[in-house]
Design a protein around this motif. Structure first.
Motif, PDB file in Angstrom:
ATOM      1  N   LEU A   6       0.846  -1.181   0.000  1.00  0.00           N
ATOM      2  CA  LEU A   6       0.000   0.000   0.000  1.00  0.00           C
ATOM      3  C   LEU A   6       0.887   1.239   0.000  1.00  0.00           C
ATOM      4  O   LEU A   6       1.374   1.686   1.036  1.00  0.00           O
ATOM      5  N   THR A   7       1.112   1.753  -1.206  1.00  0.00           N
ATOM      6  CA  THR A   7       1.943   2.936  -1.380  1.00  0.00           C
ATOM      7  C   THR A   7       1.240   3.875  -2.359  1.00  0.00           C
ATOM      8  O   THR A   7       0.309   3.465  -3.061  1.00  0.00           O
ATOM      9  N   ILE A   8       1.705   5.082  -2.414  1.00  0.00           N
ATOM     10  CA  ILE A   8       1.148   6.030  -3.380  1.00  0.00           C
ATOM     11  C   ILE A   8       1.337   5.512  -4.805  1.00  0.00           C
ATOM     12  O   ILE A   8       0.372   5.482  -5.579  1.00  0.00           O
ATOM     13  N   PRO A   9       2.540   5.053  -5.178  1.00  0.00           N
ATOM     14  CA  PRO A   9       2.692   4.548  -6.548  1.00  0.00           C
ATOM     15  C   PRO A   9       1.790   3.346  -6.866  1.00  0.00           C
ATOM     16  O   PRO A   9       1.291   3.246  -7.992  1.00  0.00           O
ATOM     17  N   THR A  10       1.542   2.469  -5.899  1.00  0.00           N
ATOM     18  CA  THR A  10       0.676   1.319  -6.197  1.00  0.00           C
ATOM     19  C   THR A  10      -0.771   1.756  -6.360  1.00  0.00           C
ATOM     20  O   THR A  10      -1.488   1.224  -7.210  1.00  0.00           O
ATOM     21  N   LEU A  11      -1.216   2.724  -5.578  1.00  0.00           N
ATOM     22  CA  LEU A  11      -2.578   3.229  -5.747  1.00  0.00           C
ATOM     23  C   LEU A  11      -2.735   3.944  -7.087  1.00  0.00           C
ATOM     24  O   LEU A  11      -3.755   3.781  -7.764  1.00  0.00           O
ATOM     25  N   ALA A  16      -5.012   4.654 -12.212  1.00  0.00           N
ATOM     26  CA  ALA A  16      -4.741   5.761 -13.136  1.00  0.00           C
ATOM     27  C   ALA A  16      -5.321   5.565 -14.529  1.00  0.00           C
ATOM     28  O   ALA A  16      -5.854   6.515 -15.115  1.00  0.00           O
ATOM     29  N   GLU A  17      -5.234   4.379 -15.068  1.00  0.00           N
ATOM     30  CA  GLU A  17      -5.710   4.171 -16.434  1.00  0.00           C
ATOM     31  C   GLU A  17      -7.217   4.386 -16.546  1.00  0.00           C
ATOM     32  O   GLU A  17      -7.696   5.074 -17.454  1.00  0.00           O
ATOM     33  N   ASP A  18      -7.973   3.802 -15.627  1.00  0.00           N
ATOM     34  CA  ASP A  18      -9.425   3.985 -15.648  1.00  0.00           C
ATOM     35  C   ASP A  18      -9.801   5.433 -15.349  1.00  0.00           C
ATOM     36  O   ASP A  18     -10.743   5.973 -15.932  1.00  0.00           O
ATOM     37  N   LEU A  19      -9.077   6.044 -14.438  1.00  0.00           N
ATOM     38  CA  LEU A  19      -9.340   7.438 -14.099  1.00  0.00           C
ATOM     39  C   LEU A  19      -9.123   8.336 -15.321  1.00  0.00           C
ATOM     40  O   LEU A  19      -9.900   9.260 -15.567  1.00  0.00           O
ATOM     41  N   ALA A  20      -8.111   8.040 -16.110  1.00  0.00           N
ATOM     42  CA  ALA A  20      -7.835   8.814 -17.316  1.00  0.00           C
ATOM     43  C   ALA A  20      -8.984   8.716 -18.315  1.00  0.00           C
ATOM     44  O   ALA A  20      -9.266   9.672 -19.034  1.00  0.00           O
ATOM     45  N   PHE A  21      -9.667   7.584 -18.332  1.00  0.00           N
ATOM     46  CA  PHE A  21     -10.823   7.437 -19.215  1.00  0.00           C
ATOM     47  C   PHE A  21     -11.901   8.461 -18.861  1.00  0.00           C
ATOM     48  O   PHE A  21     -12.456   9.118 -19.734  1.00  0.00           O
ATOM     49  N   VAL A  22     -12.171   8.593 -17.584  1.00  0.00           N
ATOM     50  CA  VAL A  22     -13.212   9.519 -17.135  1.00  0.00           C
ATOM     51  C   VAL A  22     -12.803  10.967 -17.360  1.00  0.00           C
ATOM     52  O   VAL A  22     -13.611  11.786 -17.796  1.00  0.00           O
ATOM     53  N   THR A  23     -11.559  11.269 -17.103  1.00  0.00           N
ATOM     54  CA  THR A  23     -11.105  12.663 -17.185  1.00  0.00           C
ATOM     55  C   THR A  23     -10.676  13.060 -18.594  1.00  0.00           C
ATOM     56  O   THR A  23     -10.406  14.237 -18.834  1.00  0.00           O
ATOM     57  N   THR A  27      -2.834   9.239 -18.891  1.00  0.00           N
ATOM     58  CA  THR A  27      -2.761   8.477 -17.655  1.00  0.00           C
ATOM     59  C   THR A  27      -1.798   9.154 -16.685  1.00  0.00           C
ATOM     60  O   THR A  27      -0.661   9.463 -17.049  1.00  0.00           O
ATOM     61  N   ALA A  28      -2.271   9.376 -15.479  1.00  0.00           N
ATOM     62  CA  ALA A  28      -1.455  10.044 -14.457  1.00  0.00           C
ATOM     63  C   ALA A  28      -0.265   9.168 -14.071  1.00  0.00           C
ATOM     64  O   ALA A  28      -0.403   7.959 -13.904  1.00  0.00           O
ATOM     65  N   THR A  29       0.870   9.808 -13.916  1.00  0.00           N
ATOM     66  CA  THR A  29       2.071   9.101 -13.464  1.00  0.00           C
ATOM     67  C   THR A  29       2.649   9.722 -12.198  1.00  0.00           C
ATOM     68  O   THR A  29       3.525   9.132 -11.578  1.00  0.00           O
ATOM     69  N   THR A  30       2.165  10.900 -11.846  1.00  0.00           N
ATOM     70  CA  THR A  30       2.649  11.569 -10.637  1.00  0.00           C
ATOM     71  C   THR A  30       1.482  11.768  -9.670  1.00  0.00           C
ATOM     72  O   THR A  30       0.319  11.744 -10.079  1.00  0.00           O
ATOM     73  N   LEU A  31       1.814  12.009  -8.435  1.00  0.00           N
ATOM     74  CA  LEU A  31       0.780  12.267  -7.439  1.00  0.00           C
ATOM     75  C   LEU A  31      -0.017  13.512  -7.801  1.00  0.00           C
ATOM     76  O   LEU A  31      -1.244  13.522  -7.697  1.00  0.00           O
ATOM     77  N   GLU A  32       0.648  14.545  -8.254  1.00  0.00           N
ATOM     78  CA  GLU A  32      -0.047  15.787  -8.611  1.00  0.00           C
ATOM     79  C   GLU A  32      -1.065  15.543  -9.734  1.00  0.00           C
ATOM     80  O   GLU A  32      -2.201  16.006  -9.666  1.00  0.00           O
ATOM     81  N   GLU A  33      -0.668  14.817 -10.763  1.00  0.00           N
ATOM     82  CA  GLU A  33      -1.585  14.502 -11.863  1.00  0.00           C
ATOM     83  C   GLU A  33      -2.756  13.651 -11.372  1.00  0.00           C
ATOM     84  O   GLU A  33      -3.909  13.884 -11.727  1.00  0.00           O
ATOM     85  N   PHE A  34      -2.436  12.661 -10.541  1.00  0.00           N
ATOM     86  CA  PHE A  34      -3.451  11.740 -10.045  1.00  0.00           C
ATOM     87  C   PHE A  34      -4.485  12.458  -9.184  1.00  0.00           C
ATOM     88  O   PHE A  34      -5.689  12.279  -9.365  1.00  0.00           O
ATOM     89  N   GLN A  65      -1.672  14.191   2.115  1.00  0.00           N
ATOM     90  CA  GLN A  65      -1.225  14.103   3.508  1.00  0.00           C
ATOM     91  C   GLN A  65      -0.260  12.929   3.698  1.00  0.00           C
ATOM     92  O   GLN A  65       0.722  13.042   4.433  1.00  0.00           O
ATOM     93  N   ALA A  66      -0.523  11.815   3.038  1.00  0.00           N
ATOM     94  CA  ALA A  66       0.374  10.669   3.132  1.00  0.00           C
ATOM     95  C   ALA A  66       1.741  11.006   2.551  1.00  0.00           C
ATOM     96  O   ALA A  66       2.776  10.559   3.066  1.00  0.00           O
ATOM     97  N   ASN A  67       1.743  11.794   1.508  1.00  0.00           N
ATOM     98  CA  ASN A  67       2.996  12.156   0.851  1.00  0.00           C
ATOM     99  C   ASN A  67       3.881  13.022   1.733  1.00  0.00           C
ATOM    100  O   ASN A  67       5.102  12.964   1.634  1.00  0.00           O
ATOM    101  N   THR A  68       3.274  13.816   2.600  1.00  0.00           N
ATOM    102  CA  THR A  68       4.053  14.734   3.431  1.00  0.00           C
ATOM    103  C   THR A  68       4.097  14.335   4.905  1.00  0.00           C
ATOM    104  O   THR A  68       4.796  14.967   5.676  1.00  0.00           O
TER     105      THR A  68
END
Length: 99
Positions: A6-11, A16-23, A27-34, A65-68
């Motif tokens: 359970l990490t930010i990159p695994t989430l 990300a791929e499905d989320l990119a479909f909606v948006t 596909t997001a690759t960074t936390l900021e994009e995600f 918050q998890a990132n910081t």
């Protein structure tokens, strides 16, 4: 998902791929994009009546918050973010059926 994975990159990788479909974005690759796409997806999904997407903005805030946060806080925030994202696949499947 176990706590070991359970990490930010695994989430991001999980959603990300499905989320990119909606948006309709790359596909997001960074936390900021995600997190940006989580906000957009919540607005889009809720606007078409998919209310199980409510809370995606909360998930974005928890990931920030998890990132910081401290090591102890990271696990808590990641666990809470993962819970907020638990129904994202179902919400996106419902959206796919609509479009």
């Amino acid at each position: 998902m176990t706590t070991d994975t359970l990490t930010i990159p695994t989430l991001i990788a999980q959603h990300a791929e499905d989320l990119a479909f909606v948006t309709e974005a790359e596909t997001a690759t960074t936390l900021e994009e995600f997190t940006s796409q989580l906000h957009t997806a919540e607005d889009t999904l809720v606007s078409v009546g998919i209310y199980m997407a409510e809370g995606l903005s909360d998930a974005a805030a928890l990931l920030d918050q998890a990132n910081t946060g401290t090591d102890g806080e990271k696990h808590l925030f990641l666990t809470r973010a993962a819970a907020q994202l638990a129904h994202l696949d179902d919400a996106i499947d419902e959206y796919r059926d609509m479009v």
